[in-house]
Design a protein around this motif. Structure first.
Motif, PDB file in Angstrom:
ATOM      1  N   ILE A 101       0.818  -1.225   0.000  1.00  0.00           N
ATOM      2  CA  ILE A 101       0.000   0.000   0.000  1.00  0.00           C
ATOM      3  C   ILE A 101       0.847   1.268   0.000  1.00  0.00           C
ATOM      4  CG2 ILE A 101      -2.006  -1.079   1.078  1.00  0.00           C
ATOM      5  CD1 ILE A 101      -1.064   0.063   3.765  1.00  0.00           C
ATOM      6  N   ALA A 102       2.154   1.116   0.290  1.00  0.00           N
ATOM      7  CA  ALA A 102       3.056   2.279   0.230  1.00  0.00           C
ATOM      8  C   ALA A 102       3.681   2.433  -1.155  1.00  0.00           C
ATOM      9  CB  ALA A 102       4.152   2.143   1.283  1.00  0.00           C
ATOM     10  N   GLY A 103       3.350   1.507  -2.058  1.00  0.00           N
ATOM     11  CA  GLY A 103       3.890   1.563  -3.408  1.00  0.00           C
ATOM     12  C   GLY A 103       5.215   0.860  -3.580  1.00  0.00           C
ATOM     13  N   ASP A 104       5.673   0.175  -2.531  1.00  0.00           N
ATOM     14  CA  ASP A 104       6.940  -0.551  -2.611  1.00  0.00           C
ATOM     15  C   ASP A 104       6.725  -1.964  -3.130  1.00  0.00           C
ATOM     16  OD1 ASP A 104       8.396   1.616  -1.500  1.00  0.00           O
ATOM     17  OD2 ASP A 104       7.742   1.021   0.508  1.00  0.00           O
ATOM     18  N   SER A 105       7.747  -2.512  -3.758  1.00  0.00           N
ATOM     19  CA  SER A 105       7.682  -3.864  -4.308  1.00  0.00           C
ATOM     20  C   SER A 105       8.049  -4.889  -3.239  1.00  0.00           C
ATOM     21  CB  SER A 105       8.651  -3.983  -5.491  1.00  0.00           C
ATOM     22  OG  SER A 105       8.675  -5.298  -5.979  1.00  0.00           O
ATOM     23  N   VAL A 106       7.266  -5.977  -3.195  1.00  0.00           N
ATOM     24  CA  VAL A 106       7.526  -7.079  -2.257  1.00  0.00           C
ATOM     25  C   VAL A 106       7.586  -8.377  -3.056  1.00  0.00           C
ATOM     26  CG1 VAL A 106       6.782  -8.287  -0.175  1.00  0.00           C
ATOM     27  CG2 VAL A 106       6.197  -5.864  -0.478  1.00  0.00           C
ATOM     28  N   LEU A 107       8.666  -9.114  -2.907  1.00  0.00           N
ATOM     29  CA  LEU A 107       8.791 -10.421  -3.547  1.00  0.00           C
ATOM     30  C   LEU A 107       8.079 -11.454  -2.676  1.00  0.00           C
ATOM     31  CD1 LEU A 107      10.093 -12.358  -5.681  1.00  0.00           C
ATOM     32  CD2 LEU A 107      12.051 -12.521  -4.123  1.00  0.00           C
ATOM     33  N   VAL A 108       7.125 -12.210  -3.262  1.00  0.00           N
ATOM     34  CA  VAL A 108       6.443 -13.278  -2.526  1.00  0.00           C
ATOM     35  C   VAL A 108       6.773 -14.608  -3.203  1.00  0.00           C
ATOM     36  CG1 VAL A 108       4.592 -11.819  -1.635  1.00  0.00           C
ATOM     37  CG2 VAL A 108       4.280 -12.953  -3.819  1.00  0.00           C
ATOM     38  N   MET A 109       7.130 -15.609  -2.365  1.00  0.00           N
ATOM     39  CA  MET A 109       7.569 -16.894  -2.902  1.00  0.00           C
ATOM     40  C   MET A 109       7.022 -18.051  -2.074  1.00  0.00           C
ATOM     41  SD  MET A 109      11.531 -16.311  -4.019  1.00  0.00           S
ATOM     42  CE  MET A 109      11.485 -17.749  -5.089  1.00  0.00           C
ATOM     43  N   ASP A 110       6.797 -19.172  -2.750  1.00  0.00           N
ATOM     44  CA  ASP A 110       6.316 -20.398  -2.100  1.00  0.00           C
ATOM     45  C   ASP A 110       6.918 -21.588  -2.857  1.00  0.00           C
ATOM     46  OD1 ASP A 110       4.842 -22.624  -1.174  1.00  0.00           O
ATOM     47  OD2 ASP A 110       3.047 -21.428  -0.861  1.00  0.00           O
ATOM     48  N   PRO A 111       7.668 -22.456  -2.168  1.00  0.00           N
ATOM     49  CA  PRO A 111       8.308 -23.587  -2.862  1.00  0.00           C
ATOM     50  C   PRO A 111       7.471 -24.862  -2.894  1.00  0.00           C
ATOM     51  CG  PRO A 111       9.134 -23.485  -0.643  1.00  0.00           C
ATOM     52  CD  PRO A 111       8.111 -22.371  -0.763  1.00  0.00           C
ATOM     53  N   ALA A 112       6.160 -24.746  -2.602  1.00  0.00           N
ATOM     54  CA  ALA A 112       5.269 -25.914  -2.563  1.00  0.00           C
ATOM     55  C   ALA A 112       5.720 -26.874  -1.469  1.00  0.00           C
ATOM     56  CB  ALA A 112       5.149 -26.579  -3.930  1.00  0.00           C
ATOM     57  N   SER A 113       5.921 -28.151  -1.787  1.00  0.00           N
ATOM     58  CA  SER A 113       6.137 -29.125  -0.708  1.00  0.00           C
ATOM     59  C   SER A 113       7.197 -30.157  -1.068  1.00  0.00           C
ATOM     60  CB  SER A 113       4.822 -29.834  -0.389  1.00  0.00           C
ATOM     61  OG  SER A 113       4.335 -30.530  -1.526  1.00  0.00           O
ATOM     62  N   ASN A 114       7.623 -30.888  -0.039  1.00  0.00           N
ATOM     63  CA  ASN A 114       8.488 -32.071  -0.153  1.00  0.00           C
ATOM     64  C   ASN A 114       9.912 -31.779  -0.612  1.00  0.00           C
ATOM     65  OD1 ASN A 114       6.329 -33.709   0.685  1.00  0.00           O
ATOM     66  ND2 ASN A 114       5.566 -33.870  -1.418  1.00  0.00           N
ATOM     67  N   ALA A 115      10.336 -30.517  -0.534  1.00  0.00           N
ATOM     68  CA  ALA A 115      11.720 -30.126  -0.865  1.00  0.00           C
ATOM     69  C   ALA A 115      12.110 -30.485  -2.294  1.00  0.00           C
ATOM     70  CB  ALA A 115      12.707 -30.735   0.137  1.00  0.00           C
ATOM     71  N   VAL A 116      11.150 -30.452  -3.181  1.00  0.00           N
ATOM     72  CA  VAL A 116      11.426 -30.668  -4.610  1.00  0.00           C
ATOM     73  C   VAL A 116      12.069 -29.419  -5.200  1.00  0.00           C
ATOM     74  CG1 VAL A 116      10.406 -31.161  -6.865  1.00  0.00           C
ATOM     75  CG2 VAL A 116       9.548 -32.339  -4.822  1.00  0.00           C
ATOM     76  N   VAL A 117      11.571 -28.263  -4.792  1.00  0.00           N
ATOM     77  CA  VAL A 117      12.203 -26.986  -5.142  1.00  0.00           C
ATOM     78  C   VAL A 117      12.373 -26.176  -3.868  1.00  0.00           C
ATOM     79  CG1 VAL A 117      11.191 -26.947  -7.457  1.00  0.00           C
ATOM     80  CG2 VAL A 117      10.052 -25.725  -5.603  1.00  0.00           C
ATOM     81  N   VAL A 118      13.223 -25.166  -3.927  1.00  0.00           N
ATOM     82  CA  VAL A 118      13.386 -24.227  -2.822  1.00  0.00           C
ATOM     83  C   VAL A 118      13.158 -22.814  -3.341  1.00  0.00           C
ATOM     84  CG1 VAL A 118      15.015 -25.684  -1.552  1.00  0.00           C
ATOM     85  CG2 VAL A 118      15.886 -23.990  -3.184  1.00  0.00           C
ATOM     86  N   SER A 119      12.765 -21.928  -2.433  1.00  0.00           N
ATOM     87  CA  SER A 119      12.736 -20.503  -2.757  1.00  0.00           C
ATOM     88  C   SER A 119      14.166 -19.997  -2.712  1.00  0.00           C
ATOM     89  CB  SER A 119      11.870 -19.741  -1.751  1.00  0.00           C
ATOM     90  OG  SER A 119      10.550 -20.210  -1.756  1.00  0.00           O
ATOM     91  N   ASP A 120      14.609 -19.410  -3.800  1.00  0.00           N
ATOM     92  CA  ASP A 120      15.993 -18.988  -3.972  1.00  0.00           C
ATOM     93  C   ASP A 120      15.981 -17.475  -4.222  1.00  0.00           C
ATOM     94  OD1 ASP A 120      18.569 -18.479  -4.923  1.00  0.00           O
ATOM     95  OD2 ASP A 120      18.732 -20.425  -5.917  1.00  0.00           O
ATOM     96  N   VAL A 121      16.365 -16.718  -3.211  1.00  0.00           N
ATOM     97  CA  VAL A 121      16.297 -15.254  -3.278  1.00  0.00           C
ATOM     98  C   VAL A 121      17.708 -14.681  -3.339  1.00  0.00           C
ATOM     99  CG1 VAL A 121      15.422 -13.155  -2.186  1.00  0.00           C
ATOM    100  CG2 VAL A 121      14.208 -15.331  -1.857  1.00  0.00           C
ATOM    101  N   GLU A 122      17.946 -13.841  -4.325  1.00  0.00           N
ATOM    102  CA  GLU A 122      19.233 -13.153  -4.456  1.00  0.00           C
ATOM    103  C   GLU A 122      19.024 -11.674  -4.189  1.00  0.00           C
ATOM    104  OE1 GLU A 122      22.046 -12.363  -8.157  1.00  0.00           O
ATOM    105  OE2 GLU A 122      22.192 -14.434  -7.451  1.00  0.00           O
ATOM    106  N   VAL A 123      19.773 -11.157  -3.231  1.00  0.00           N
ATOM    107  CA  VAL A 123      19.642  -9.759  -2.825  1.00  0.00           C
ATOM    108  C   VAL A 123      20.975  -9.053  -3.049  1.00  0.00           C
ATOM    109  CG1 VAL A 123      19.098  -8.175  -0.938  1.00  0.00           C
ATOM    110  CG2 VAL A 123      17.969 -10.414  -1.051  1.00  0.00           C
ATOM    111  N   THR A 124      20.932  -7.950  -3.772  1.00  0.00           N
ATOM    112  CA  THR A 124      22.118  -7.110  -3.967  1.00  0.00           C
ATOM    113  C   THR A 124      21.837  -5.745  -3.356  1.00  0.00           C
ATOM    114  OG1 THR A 124      22.650  -8.257  -6.032  1.00  0.00           O
ATOM    115  CG2 THR A 124      23.725  -6.132  -5.630  1.00  0.00           C
ATOM    116  N   LEU A 125      22.646  -5.356  -2.384  1.00  0.00           N
ATOM    117  CA  LEU A 125      22.478  -4.080  -1.708  1.00  0.00           C
ATOM    118  C   LEU A 125      23.667  -3.174  -1.990  1.00  0.00           C
ATOM    119  CD1 LEU A 125      21.717  -6.398   0.966  1.00  0.00           C
ATOM    120  CD2 LEU A 125      20.199  -4.445   1.127  1.00  0.00           C
ATOM    121  N   LYS A 126      23.390  -1.936  -2.348  1.00  0.00           N
ATOM    122  CA  LYS A 126      24.447  -0.942  -2.520  1.00  0.00           C
ATOM    123  C   LYS A 126      24.465  -0.042  -1.299  1.00  0.00           C
ATOM    124  CE  LYS A 126      24.576  -0.892  -7.573  1.00  0.00           C
ATOM    125  NZ  LYS A 126      24.397  -0.085  -8.800  1.00  0.00           N
TER     126      LYS A 126
END
Length: 584
Positions: free
Chosen positions: A267-292
């Motif tokens: 609601i503030a106009g900022d972007s939010v990444l939302v992730m869900d890897p489902a179940s059973n560890a078949v995939v993982v949520s893989d987030v890459e963050v670069t901060l300056k």
């Protein structure tokens, strides 16, 4: 003599030159890996179905080791709950070997998890189990909205702050508050579960003021299709929290077993990444963050996510070797013979009429409880137990969850209305013989295999035993079910109070068949419980089969879909659509 004028001039020059120098800038890269809904899949082997597992912590660890080669300590490993139920490995260390350190904690410590979160199936193990597991973990288990009723404070840490390369990362954990709708209070006695959005708003203010983080991650064991449960609990509110509570950079979801990776605007106009890897560890949520950073302050963030397939990284032999003794223990446990089935039973026929699979559960529930009527559903979407010797691992196919058995007082009208809702969730309203019998969803979400093509979850498709009835699929919900009488030939009375055997999930309001369907309030449900078993239904099924030694599975044939001339061809088409060619 010291010349003050020269010194002043020198200082002015230095200050001027300092102003001309560029600000100190640097870049920090972080990696965040999230598992969720692992459901006991620790080894790359499925002990229930006796086959290789497509996901597992052993595969996750191979991925994490590879990523740590690049990110070193800047990799943060998180688990988002529902790790303590699903496979015999978890069951064994939950309830049988309760003296040894919990294997799940041992594995997560070995892998270097930085934080965990509570899920509803973790709560379902009971306080003795989940408190023991959390105590064995060498990292914090989070739960900002799990409140100790004696103190009014969170039972687990509400959040954890990590510092990596001069950057502060806050991770807030929460669980769906709908636990009381599904689970008996004796499993979570002394706790309560508060609304996610209210909790997030409270703790976000504290985190911002006290911790001054550079990055805020929400780790919520809740999905994204928000709905009210029993009119009291906001279920699956993760995206609502991400949108309505400014401050989150990333929201990691779980619980609904459906893959997701997208960005939304809050609601503030900022972007939010939302992730869900489902179940059973078949995939993982893989987030890459670069901060300056400029002069130690973050001036820019780049956040990207992908769902990474653990199968691409192989199996960690180090993990498998380290936990080989526990593997052998579980293999011996599940290999114990408990009886013999004269025929193969499958959940597949259960969607089209009475089935030997579900009716075995009905028969057991009626025998244990002495009830008049039983409610039961196929808890696994597609599973079978083959003809021949039956082993402990087969019991996890026959009964998927650690539900207790309740006996409850329900009126005849409430029984009928609960069934009306069940078949309303289950069946389409047919207008011609060419229509579907079953109620299918338009689009299947990736990773949601436990729902398959059904519009609703099959574990809410309750049928009944102890009564004779028909389900007219040409009629709307509320008019489908006609009860002819009791199975013993006596009349069925809408106003009479009957003893009904059903699992604790249903008895607590799960699926809303008793609340929304039968019209019983959430508070009233507790008063209707006559008795509860002290052990889970799977335990009693094992005892039952061991005692009988030989089981001759058969359908009770106490109900059917009508009109049969429409149902028969529709059943064949829908079966083929779900499972392929009918087995001969």
């Amino acid at each position: 003599m010291f010349d003050m004028k020269k010194m002043s001039c020198f200082l002015v020059c230095i200050s001027f030159l300092a102003g001309m120098l560029p600000a100190q800038e640097r870049e920090v890269k972080l990696k965040i890996i999230q598992t969720s809904d692992v459901h006991g899949n620790y080894y790359p082997y499925d002990f229930i179905h006796e086959r290789e597992a497509s996901g597992s912590l052993a595969r996750v660890y191979a991925l994490v080791r590879k990523q740590r080669e690049v990110y070193k300590d800047n990799l943060i490993l998180l688990d988002n709950g529902d790790i303590l139920q699903g496979q015999p490995t978890a069951y064994y260390y939950n309830y049988i070997d309760t003296v040894a350190p919990h294997v799940t904690a041992g594995m997560m410590n070995f892998m270097g998890y930085d934080a965990g979160n509570m899920g509803n199936h973790d709560v379902e193990t009971g306080r003795a189990v989940f408190d023991r597991w959390a105590g064995d973990c060498r990292f914090p288990i989070l739960g900002a909205n799990i409140i100790d009723t004696a103190t009014g404070q969170p039972h687990f840490k509400p959040y954890e702050v990590f510092e990596r390369d001069g950057v502060r990362i806050a991770v807030m954990g929460m669980i769906t508050p709908a636990i009381p709708v599904w689970l008996s209070e004796n499993l979570w006695k002394g706790l309560r579960f508060e609304d996610m959005e209210e909790t997030a708003r409270k703790w976000m203010k504290i985190i911002r003021e006290k911790e001054r983080p550079d990055l805020v991650v929400g780790m919520f064991h809740a999905g994204q299709a928000a709905q009210w449960m029993a009119g009291l609990y906001r279920e699956n509110a993760s995206v609502e929290v991400a949108r309505n509570v400014p401050g989150f950079d990333v929201v990691l979801m779980g619980h609904d077993h459906a893959r997701e990776c997208r960005k939304i605007a809050n609601i503030a106009g900022d972007s939010v990444l939302v992730m869900d890897p489902a179940s059973n560890a078949v995939v993982v949520s893989d987030v890459e963050v670069t901060l300056k950073l400029r002069d130690g302050k973050v001036v820019d963030k780049q956040i990207d996510g992908t769902l990474s397939d653990t199968g691409n990284y192989g199996i960690s032999e180090e993990f498998v070797s380290h936990f080989a003794p526990q593997y052998r223990t579980i293999q011996n446990f599940v290999s114990k013979k408990i009886g013999h089935f004269t025929e193969t039973v499958s959940t597949r026929p259960a969607y089209f009429g009475p089935s030997a699979f579900v009716d075995l559960i009905h028969s057991l529930q009626l025998e244990i409880s002495g009830a008049d009527i039983s409610f039961a559903a196929p808890l696994s979407y597609d599973t079978e137990i083959k003809e021949g010797d039956v082993f402990v691992n087969d019991m996890f196919n026959l009964y998927k969850y650690e539900n207790m058995l309740y006996t409850m007082n329900l009126s005849g009208r409430e029984i009928r209305n609960a069934l009306e809702m069940s078949y309303g969730l289950w069946t389409n309203r047919m207008t011609s013989p060419e229509d579907h019998l079953l109620l299918f969803r338009e689009h299947r979400r990736e990773g949601a295999e436990d729902r398959a093509a059904f519009k609703n979850f099959s574990f809410n498709f309750d049928s009944a035993a102890g009564i004779i009835y028909t389900v007219d699929v040409t009629k709307p919900e509320g008019e489908k079910v006609s009860i002819a009488g009791m199975a013993d030939g006596t009349p069925f009375d809408m106003d009479k109070i009957y003893k009904v055997a059903l699992n604790s999930y249903r008895g607590n309001g799960g699926g809303e068949l008793l609340t929304k369907g039968a019209g019983i309030s959430q508070d009233e449900l507790k008063k209707r419980i006559i008795s509860s078993t002290d052990k889970d239904l799977r335990y009693y099924l094992m005892q039952y089969i061991e005692r009988k030694k030989k089981i001759e599975p058969r359908a009770l044939n106490q109900w059917k879909f009508i009109p049969e001339e429409w149902v028969a061809p529709a059943s064949r088409r829908d079966y083929d659509s779900l499972f392929g060619k009918i087995k001969k």
